[in-house]
Design an enzyme around this catalytic site. Structure first.
Site: not given
Ligand code: C6P
Length: 416
Positions: A133, A210, A213, A236, A374
């Site tokens: 991401h 990370d 997910q 999430k 993203c």
């Molecule tokens: N992915 C998706 O629709 P934040 O925005 O900081 O809570 O998370 C960012 C992020 C980082 N790593 C991974 C693997 C992610 O999936 C995400 C967020 C969402 O896939 C929103 S772009």
């Protein structure tokens, strides 16, 4: 066959209707149709228990924390620090001082990338993968620009798994950091992070996982993984927006400079200079997201009361049903067919733009995400302008999967 054994064998392993009742937002109509919420990868929904915990926090105990001046302040501090302990237990971290509140995954990665600058020199390498991401790419590129280090991506196999030969060949004495996603937000692939961390450690490499997910689907054990950093976002994990977690090893966190300056993160301030607070407060400048921490604690409690292994079986059943139905939509291709996946399906349909698929599904009450998700480098790798993605949570049903595919069949017939 006696009736007791019939009752036993017909008992649902995971009572999805009961858990759906815990999520008030799910029982509404969207565009005149019952909502089918399949955008959990972007942000999942909150159970009543989380809404109530935040409501009663604000109604009964809100005050600022760590000021110790009055009863409400003490109650708020207890609730806030209690939530930190819940996160510590959720991750199986050795100590609550290793749990740092951030605004989310993105801020947690930025904090670490900022904090490791002094450990890098020109020519050092930061290993990522092609499935990251943007939140796990851009902060490292910014760090590389500042230090002269280089970002190097690990390659993928055609089905969307990490190419472990590529990983092995890229690990060298130049590698200083491995920053890898536990689960891909586009492909759904669950990466072999334990094996990767073990190999990285053998080269003295600092590791960050990370978990954005991963945590909605399974519980990571940071002690067993032995990673240096693990990050995730509450929104999430069926908790509030605006709060996330950085877990770190004490010696690395101690060695890192503070992230932001202000209240809470100091020990003593004078115009001659400032000394900093101990962990975790050294990284928590300003009034924190107290109600949100309480909400995240409630989400963790809620999940602890579910049978997580039955939940995993039910979630895998959703993905399996979706896979079975793919051939029923002419021209549909799944992006990412790893053997080990969370219940998430990115796809394309010949003759249809992903954003049109999203709009047409929304008209039928079905929420999915579309676009580059993203993950532009991954889209480029697959030669796609973007994809549509259905991402399931434990409160989704087999019927909802079938509704998605019935809707896709209709869209394909009418518009492709
Ligand atoms: N992915 C998706 O629709 P934040 O925005 O900081 O809570 O998370 C960012 C992020 C980082 N790593 C991974 C693997 C992610 O999936 C995400 C967020 C969402 O896939 C929103 S772009």
């Amino acid at each position: 066959m006696n009736t007791a054994s019939v009752a036993q064998t017909t008992q649902p392993l995971f009572d999805v209707q009961a858990v759906r009742g815990d999520f008030p937002i799910l029982s509404q109509q969207v565009n005149g149709k019952p909502l089918v919420y399949l955008d959990n990868g972007a942000s999942s929904q909150r159970p009543e228990a989380v809404l109530q915990a935040m409501d009663s926090y604000y109604r009964e105990m809100h005050s600022n924390v760590h000021r110790g001046a009055h009863t409400l302040g003490d109650r708020a501090t207890d609730a806030f620090e209690g939530a930190r302990i819940k996160v510590q237990q959720f991750l199986n971290a050795a100590s609550a001082q290793q749990i740092i509140w951030t605004r989310g995954t993105t801020e947690a990665i930025n904090l670490v990338a900022h904090g490791l600058a002094a450990q890098l020199k020109p020519g050092d390498e930061i290993l990522l993968s092609q499935m990251e991401h943007h939140a796990n790419i851009v902060p490292w590129q910014m760090l590389a620009e500042r230090t002269g280090a280089k970002v190097v991506p690990i390659e993928l196999t055609p089905n969307g798994e990490l190419d472990m030969e590529s990983y092995d060949s890229l690990l060298s004495e130049r590698t200083r950091i491995l920053a890898i996603t536990h689960v891909s937000n586009v492909l759904g692939t669950i990466n072999p992070v334990a094996e990767m961390v073990a190999k990285a450690k053998a080269h003295g490499v600092i590791t960050l996982i990370d978990g954005a997910q991963a945590v909605p689907h399974f519980q990571p054990d940071v002690t067993a993984l032995d990673c240096d950093f693990y990050v995730f976002s509450a929104h999430k994990l069926f908790g509030p927006t605006g709060i996330g977690v950085l877990y770190g090893k004490v010696e690395l966190l101690e060695a890192m400079p503070p992230w932001q300056g202000g209240g809470e993160m100091i020990e003593k301030v004078s115009f001659a200079g400032t000394t900093y607070n101990t962990l975790p407060y050294k990284f928590e400048a300003g009034t924190p997201a107290i109600g949100e921490a309480v909400g995240l604690g409630a989400a963790i409690d809620y999940l602890a009361n579910l049978d997580r292994s039955a939940m995993e079986v039910a979630e895998n059943g959703l993905l399996q049903r979706a896979n079975e139905l793919v051939p029923s939509v002419p021209g549909m291709t799944v992006i990412g067919t790893a053997a080990n996946k969370v219940p998430l399906m990115s796809f394309k349909i010949d003759g249809l733009h992903p954003s049109d698929i999203g709009t047409l599904l929304d008209q039928q009450g079905i929420a999915v995400r579309t676009g580059h998700l993203c993950a532009m480098p991954l889209m480029e790798l697959y030669g796609l302008p973007g994809t549509a993605r259905a991402s399931f949570a434990f409160y989704n049903t087999q019927e909802e999967v079938e509704q998605l595919f019935a809707a896709l069949q209709k869209i394909q017939r009418l518009f492709a």
